[in-house]
Design an enzyme around this catalytic site. Sequence first.
Site, PDB file in Angstrom:
ATOM      1  N   ASP A 141      -1.215   5.537 -58.559  1.00 20.93           N
ATOM      2  CA  ASP A 141      -2.359   5.682 -59.464  1.00 20.93           C
ATOM      3  C   ASP A 141      -1.819   5.771 -60.885  1.00 20.93           C
ATOM      4  OD1 ASP A 141      -4.933   6.114 -60.492  1.00 20.93           O
ATOM      5  OD2 ASP A 141      -4.801   8.272 -60.229  1.00 20.93           O
TER       6      ASP A 141
ATOM      7  N   CYS B 164      -6.316   3.632 -57.438  1.00 19.19           N
ATOM      8  CA  CYS B 164      -6.794   3.568 -58.818  1.00 19.19           C
ATOM      9  C   CYS B 164      -7.832   2.452 -58.893  1.00 19.19           C
ATOM     10  CB  CYS B 164      -5.616   3.267 -59.750  1.00 19.19           C
ATOM     11  SG  CYS B 164      -6.048   2.928 -61.467  1.00 19.19           S
TER      12      CYS B 164
ATOM     13  N   CYS C 175     -13.766   6.299 -60.318  1.00 17.17           N
ATOM     14  CA  CYS C 175     -12.393   6.576 -60.750  1.00 17.17           C
ATOM     15  C   CYS C 175     -11.860   7.672 -59.847  1.00 17.17           C
ATOM     16  CB  CYS C 175     -12.370   7.030 -62.217  1.00 17.17           C
ATOM     17  SG  CYS C 175     -10.747   7.599 -62.784  1.00 17.17           S
ATOM     18  N   THR C 176     -10.622   7.524 -59.367  1.00 17.06           N
ATOM     19  CA  THR C 176     -10.099   8.494 -58.396  1.00 17.06           C
ATOM     20  C   THR C 176      -9.815   9.860 -59.028  1.00 17.06           C
ATOM     21  OG1 THR C 176      -7.853   7.609 -58.703  1.00 17.06           O
ATOM     22  CG2 THR C 176      -9.142   6.757 -56.847  1.00 17.06           C
TER      23      THR C 176
END
EC number: 5.1.1.3
Length: 260
Positions: A11, A74, A183-184
């Site tokens: 990410d 991501c 969005c992570t």
Amino acid sequence: MNTQQPIGLFDSGVGGTSIWKEVHALLPFESTVYLADSKNAPYGKKSKDEIIALSKKNTEFLLEANAKLIIVACNTATTNAIKVLRENYNIPFIGIEPAIKPAALHSKTQKIGILATKGTLTSELFHQTVQNYSQVKIIEQIGHGLVELIENGNLYSTEMTQLLTSYVQPMIDENIDYLVLGCTHYPYLIPQIKEILPKHIKIIDSGEAVARQTKYILEQNQLIQKEPNTALFHHFFINNPPEVMQNLLGNNFQVIQKDF
């Protein structure tokens, strides 16, 4: 490849640990290697070429770590780079996309909100996805500043509360009944978002779906570790100071600062 090789994840920073937690919960016998490119966060502000170059660099790091499968944890990297990664590397890739489908299919008001980075919302893949659900009004909001606050350890700050309120309130005013987190990093904001949202608005993120897809792809490729693994390990690497990521993971896992 063999079943004891680790799952790799990368990410733009610490946010993808929200995906790692879901994968680890579903697949507890799998070793993992997680790469946080926090030095270059957020990817959402970068050009497509920059995102592809960083994603290739991250992939090669994980291949050197002997990964058997790579999760692009991501949204921005997935929407801008996963096609190129699949064309260039002979390894299964799992991508992260905003969970628009379940929100669109279940919305009663026919209005859903999506909070994501600029890199995700302006990507070709995102626009293709949106076109599949033209019956639903999608209210898009770029989460300016949210990733930076999380990466800097300011998760519960006055500035965070103010930003979240300014982003979410207009969606409430539009009568959404689902809010999609694109969005992570954003699942770490769910407790605060819930304080702003009316109770009837549901929040959706991609974590569980990604974990299920990872399990499916491992089974399809006969790479799943079905039994306890005596050589089990979890390695976390970050190219910025490790404290923020360490706080998110707790004391059971060690975060290693490494320049890459």
